[in-house]
Design a protein around this motif. Structure first.
Motif: not given
Ligand code: URA
Length: 212
Positions: A182-187
């Motif tokens: 899973i690639y994400c920019a912010a959580k």
């Protein structure tokens, strides 16, 4: 970039700056779309780091030399309708020859079963590495169902790329599909009673397409 098992959080300063602009309620649709595209491009750059290269001969104005080029790699990007469409431009800017499939699904309120209302994938999907796109990973329900639907078509591998995620969404997607990255920019940590990410950025589809 933080890498916790299968979750890669892309906290590059340029990405974080653009996320702040995306969060701002005063950012209009045109700028919002451009920012989604730019963040996707920056994320794609990093998520495609493992693309294989091969060496070829190239003739410069001075001499022939060996130089690297992408080996033929079969990719397919699959946006989840509708907000995932906002990420497609950025991908095609970087990888113009790639294939794009589409998937649309919702969950039946009574049975809670996922209902697929649209699915058009490249016919040779079993030879392709798939990257599913959705800017928001909120409760995780749609993502889990979308991955399951794509898995039924037997692609070579699956990655999931989102811009903003919730901790709950990540947990559910990781536990349901421990085999995908899973690639994400912010959580963000919270979800509200309507399943929106808090503080979040609002309804990504509405902000991309100017609907409300
Ligand atoms: N979908 C959105 O567009 N925004 C959220 O916060 C959650 C789901």
């Amino acid at each position: 970039m933080k890498n916790e098992n299968n979750i890669i959080i892309m906290d590059h300063p340029l990405i974080q700056h653009k996320i702040t602009l995306l969060r701002d309620k005063n950012t209009g649709s045109k700028e919002f779309r451009e920012l989604i595209s730019e963040v996707t491009m920056l994320m794609c750059y990093e998520a495609m780091r493992d693309l294989p290269l091969k060496e070829i001969d190239v003739e410069t104005p001075l001499q022939v030399t060996k130089s690297k080029t992408l080996s033929k790699r079969h990719l397919a990007f699959i946006p989840i309708l509708r907000a995932g469409l906002g990420m497609v431009d950025g991908i095609l800017n970087l990888i113009p020859t790639t294939r794009v499939g589409h998937i649309g699904l919702y969950r039946d309120h009574k049975t809670l079963q996922p209902i697929e209302y649209y699915c058009k994938l490249p016919s040779d999907i079993s030879k392709r590495d798939v990257i599913i796109l959705d800017p928001m990973l909120a409760t995780g329900g749609t993502a889990v169902d979308a991955v399951a639907m794509v898995k039924k078509r037997n692609p070579k591998s699956i990655k999931f790329m989102c811009i903003l995620s919730s901790s709950q969404g990540i947990e559910l997607l990781c536990s349901s599909h421990p085999d995908i990255k899973i690639y994400c920019a912010a959580k963000d940590n919270a979800l509200n009673e309507n399943g929106y990410i808090v503080p979040g950025l609002g309804d990504a589809g509405d902000r991309i397409f100017g609907t409300k």
